[in-house]
Design a protein around this motif. Structure first.
Motif, PDB file in Angstrom:
ATOM      1  N   TRP A 182       0.368  -6.165 -12.342  1.00 33.64           N
ATOM      2  CA  TRP A 182       0.254  -5.841 -10.919  1.00 33.64           C
ATOM      3  C   TRP A 182      -0.820  -6.740 -10.326  1.00 33.64           C
ATOM      4  CZ3 TRP A 182      -2.778  -0.952  -9.137  1.00 33.64           C
ATOM      5  CH2 TRP A 182      -2.845  -0.908  -7.740  1.00 33.64           C
ATOM      6  N   LEU A 241      -6.250  -0.210   0.161  1.00 30.10           N
ATOM      7  CA  LEU A 241      -5.813   0.982  -0.563  1.00 30.10           C
ATOM      8  C   LEU A 241      -6.953   1.997  -0.682  1.00 30.10           C
ATOM      9  CD1 LEU A 241      -3.597   2.493  -2.017  1.00 30.10           C
ATOM     10  CD2 LEU A 241      -4.201   1.242  -4.089  1.00 30.10           C
ATOM     11  N   THR A 260       0.808  -1.214   0.000  1.00 30.51           N
ATOM     12  CA  THR A 260       0.000   0.000   0.000  1.00 30.51           C
ATOM     13  C   THR A 260       0.841   1.263   0.000  1.00 30.51           C
ATOM     14  OG1 THR A 260      -1.773  -1.192   1.116  1.00 30.51           O
ATOM     15  CG2 THR A 260      -1.854   1.212   1.224  1.00 30.51           C
ATOM     16  N   TRP A 262       3.399   5.885  -5.776  1.00 28.83           N
ATOM     17  CA  TRP A 262       3.091   5.958  -7.212  1.00 28.83           C
ATOM     18  C   TRP A 262       1.957   6.944  -7.482  1.00 28.83           C
ATOM     19  CZ3 TRP A 262      -0.311   1.494  -9.357  1.00 28.83           C
ATOM     20  CH2 TRP A 262      -0.719   1.775 -10.666  1.00 28.83           C
ATOM     21  N   TRP A 268      -6.861   3.522 -11.053  1.00 32.85           N
ATOM     22  CA  TRP A 268      -5.787   2.655 -10.565  1.00 32.85           C
ATOM     23  C   TRP A 268      -6.223   1.200 -10.454  1.00 32.85           C
ATOM     24  CZ3 TRP A 268      -6.818   0.211  -5.996  1.00 32.85           C
ATOM     25  CH2 TRP A 268      -7.751   0.800  -5.155  1.00 32.85           C
ATOM     26  N   SER A 280       7.731   5.985 -10.342  1.00 30.46           N
ATOM     27  CA  SER A 280       6.338   5.740 -10.727  1.00 30.46           C
ATOM     28  C   SER A 280       6.115   5.852 -12.236  1.00 30.46           C
ATOM     29  CB  SER A 280       5.391   6.657  -9.961  1.00 30.46           C
ATOM     30  OG  SER A 280       5.627   8.014 -10.279  1.00 30.46           O
ATOM     31  N   VAL A 299       2.221   1.890  -3.386  1.00 35.67           N
ATOM     32  CA  VAL A 299       1.190   2.376  -4.303  1.00 35.67           C
ATOM     33  C   VAL A 299       0.928   3.864  -4.052  1.00 35.67           C
ATOM     34  CG1 VAL A 299      -1.206   2.154  -5.070  1.00 35.67           C
ATOM     35  CG2 VAL A 299       0.124   0.106  -4.591  1.00 35.67           C
TER      36      VAL A 299
END
Length: 153
Positions: A46, A56, A18, A24, A80, A32, A21
């Motif tokens: 992913w 997330l 997390t 990113w 995402w 990223s 991410v």
């Protein structure tokens, strides 16, 4: 949201924790751009479980300090979840009893091993502490910066 297919030649499956991410999507860390490029070209898959997506989503729903709030709000508008291959969680334990000290992070380790990911990208010390033992079993655990420094494929 996609269902995972076996990797094609030249594709690499990864699991991303997390905090990575967030690096990113919100903080736009330098690596990223490379992650996005590899995801969009299909060179990287992913892997994420429903629990990871929920975590997330929950983290992204919480306000950040004012200097990051606009970036967090923008991240909420990004597709995402469409970049992820959503797969079932793996209930089998990781090999050789690899257990993360932080039980909340075990899901990343178990999914990476259970789905034979090439990499687990993490910023978490507890997961990074397992890198040598995981490498013996074919999983590279490293920071996103370390991953981005490796040649694709």
């Amino acid at each position: 949201m996609r269902i995972q297919m076996p990797p094609m030649p030249g594709q690499q499956s990864i699991v991303i924790d997390t905090n990575a991410v967030l690096g990113w999507l919100v903080f736009r860390d330098p690596w990223s751009t490379q992650l996005e490029q590899r995801l969009l070209t299909g060179r990287v898959i992913w892997l994420a479980s429903p629990a990871m997506v929920d975590e997330l989503s929950h983290v992204l729903s919480r306000p950040l300090p004012s200097r990051w709030e606009a970036a967090r709000e923008h991240a909420l508008t990004l597709p995402w979840v469409e970049r992820a291959s959503i797969v079932d969680s793996c209930d089998q334990p990781s090999p050789a009893g690899l257990v993360c000290r932080d039980r909340d992070d075990q899901k990343f380790l178990d999914l990476a091993f259970g789905r034979r990911a090439a990499w687990l990208l993490s910023l978490d010390r507890d997961l990074l502490a397992l890198r040598a033992r995981a490498a013996i079993h074919g999983l590279s655990i490293g920071t996103p910066q370390q991953w981005a420094a490796t040649p694709p494929g």
